[in-house]
Design a protein around this motif. Structure first.
Motif, PDB file in Angstrom:
ATOM      1  N   TRP A 159       2.557   9.077  -5.746  1.00 16.96           N
ATOM      2  CA  TRP A 159       1.503   9.889  -6.347  1.00 16.96           C
ATOM      3  C   TRP A 159       0.116   9.570  -5.811  1.00 16.96           C
ATOM      4  O   TRP A 159      -0.819  10.348  -6.016  1.00 16.96           O
ATOM      5  CB  TRP A 159       1.540   9.735  -7.873  1.00 16.96           C
ATOM      6  CG  TRP A 159       2.707  10.443  -8.482  1.00 16.96           C
ATOM      7  CD1 TRP A 159       3.852   9.890  -8.981  1.00 16.96           C
ATOM      8  CD2 TRP A 159       2.865  11.858  -8.627  1.00 16.96           C
ATOM      9  NE1 TRP A 159       4.707  10.861  -9.429  1.00 16.96           N
ATOM     10  CE2 TRP A 159       4.125  12.074  -9.230  1.00 16.96           C
ATOM     11  CE3 TRP A 159       2.072  12.957  -8.325  1.00 16.96           C
ATOM     12  CZ2 TRP A 159       4.603  13.345  -9.521  1.00 16.96           C
ATOM     13  CZ3 TRP A 159       2.544  14.227  -8.615  1.00 16.96           C
ATOM     14  CH2 TRP A 159       3.795  14.415  -9.210  1.00 16.96           C
ATOM     15  N   SER A 160      -0.044   8.452  -5.115  1.00 15.42           N
ATOM     16  CA  SER A 160      -1.344   8.155  -4.515  1.00 15.42           C
ATOM     17  C   SER A 160      -1.727   9.218  -3.487  1.00 15.42           C
ATOM     18  O   SER A 160      -2.913   9.460  -3.237  1.00 15.42           O
ATOM     19  CB  SER A 160      -1.326   6.778  -3.841  1.00 15.42           C
ATOM     20  OG  SER A 160      -0.455   6.760  -2.715  1.00 15.42           O
ATOM     21  N   ALA A 161      -0.736   9.872  -2.903  1.00 15.42           N
ATOM     22  CA  ALA A 161      -0.975  10.991  -1.981  1.00 15.42           C
ATOM     23  C   ALA A 161      -0.680  12.329  -2.637  1.00 15.42           C
ATOM     24  O   ALA A 161      -1.412  13.306  -2.430  1.00 15.42           O
ATOM     25  CB  ALA A 161      -0.113  10.832  -0.725  1.00 15.42           C
ATOM     26  N   TRP A 162       0.358  12.397  -3.433  1.00 10.36           N
ATOM     27  CA  TRP A 162       0.807  13.690  -3.953  1.00 10.36           C
ATOM     28  C   TRP A 162      -0.207  14.332  -4.899  1.00 10.36           C
ATOM     29  O   TRP A 162      -0.425  15.545  -4.839  1.00 10.36           O
ATOM     30  CB  TRP A 162       2.142  13.541  -4.670  1.00 10.36           C
ATOM     31  CG  TRP A 162       3.230  12.985  -3.809  1.00 10.36           C
ATOM     32  CD1 TRP A 162       3.284  13.009  -2.434  1.00 10.36           C
ATOM     33  CD2 TRP A 162       4.406  12.312  -4.254  1.00 10.36           C
ATOM     34  NE1 TRP A 162       4.431  12.387  -1.999  1.00 10.36           N
ATOM     35  CE2 TRP A 162       5.137  11.953  -3.086  1.00 10.36           C
ATOM     36  CE3 TRP A 162       4.925  11.973  -5.501  1.00 10.36           C
ATOM     37  CZ2 TRP A 162       6.356  11.269  -3.157  1.00 10.36           C
ATOM     38  CZ3 TRP A 162       6.127  11.297  -5.571  1.00 10.36           C
ATOM     39  CH2 TRP A 162       6.829  10.959  -4.414  1.00 10.36           C
ATOM     40  N   LEU A 163      -0.840  13.555  -5.769  1.00 13.25           N
ATOM     41  CA  LEU A 163      -1.790  14.156  -6.701  1.00 13.25           C
ATOM     42  C   LEU A 163      -3.044  14.666  -5.985  1.00 13.25           C
ATOM     43  O   LEU A 163      -3.479  15.799  -6.249  1.00 13.25           O
ATOM     44  CB  LEU A 163      -2.163  13.166  -7.804  1.00 13.25           C
ATOM     45  CG  LEU A 163      -2.904  13.782  -9.005  1.00 13.25           C
ATOM     46  CD1 LEU A 163      -2.072  14.890  -9.660  1.00 13.25           C
ATOM     47  CD2 LEU A 163      -3.263  12.707 -10.031  1.00 13.25           C
TER      48      LEU A 163
END
Length: 215
Positions: free
Chosen positions: A194-198
């Protein structure tokens, strides 16, 4: 239908967002996917079906995706987008490439491009155009995805992005070479999480590809 998470705002556009492997729709809620949409002002309904591949073969999952979700959505919405994260992104991309059901656009967050066995075979063959998978290999969803990309359907608006430190970035880089990404591919800091996905989700909502800003 399996359990889902939904965000209905009365929009005329819907995005079906498929979770990744070992991910549930509730994980998407906890990560802030739905809250981010609600704060964005984008007129978009969001549904996250709990739909995973049946065993090693995703053909049943693709048929259920079409029959239980995409076809009924067509009767209610003017535009129906399909998206996914990681393995969910692979399923969404496979649905479009195999023309299992019509979609108006794709939102692909770190879509899994398949194992190295498949991507290395494509490279050894001299590229996707020269690659000829054997019939026995077509039971592999990774192989079927790339086979579908050899003669893809007409392009639709397509958003794709992944983290710069994503462990699957090599395969995603290959996808970028063969997808009609008119706006390019977004690469942001982060891993396969989620550090990239959000942040990518925030960029998708801000790109103006789907929905419209509410007053």
């Amino acid at each position: 239908m399996n359990p889902t998470e939904t965000c209905h705002q009365g929009a005329d556009s819907l995005l079906l967002m498929l979770p990744g492997a070992l991910m549930t729709p509730q994980h998407m809620v906890q990560a802030g996917l739905f809250e981010t949409l609600a704060r964005s002002g984008v007129a978009l309904d969001l549904v996250a079906p709990d739909l995973h591949a049946e065993g090693a073969d995703n053909r049943i999952a693709l048929r259920r995706l079409a029959d239980e979700w995409l076809v009924p959505a067509r009767a209610r919405y003017r535009r129906v987008w399909l998206g996914g994260i990681s393995r969910g992104g692979q399923l969404a991309l496979s649905c479009w490439a195999a023309q299992v059901a019509a979609v108006d656009g794709l939102c692909l967050l770190a879509p899994y491009a398949g194992g190295r066995l498949t991507t290395n075979a494509i490279r050894r063959a001299g590229g996707l155009a020269a690659w000829r998978p054997e019939e026995v290999q077509m039971s592999d969803p990774d192989v079927r995805l790339w086979h579908g990309l050899q003669a893809p359907p007409p392009a639709v608006p397509m958003f794709m992005g992944y983290g710069a430190r994503d462990r699957f970035a090599d395969g995603m880089g290959m996808l970028v070479q063969h997808l009609p990404l008119t706006g390019g591919c977004r690469v942001v800091p982060g891993d396969h999480d989620w550090s990239a996905w959000l942040p990518l989700w925030q960029q998708f909502l801000g790109a103006g590809l789907v929905g419209a800003e509410t007053p």
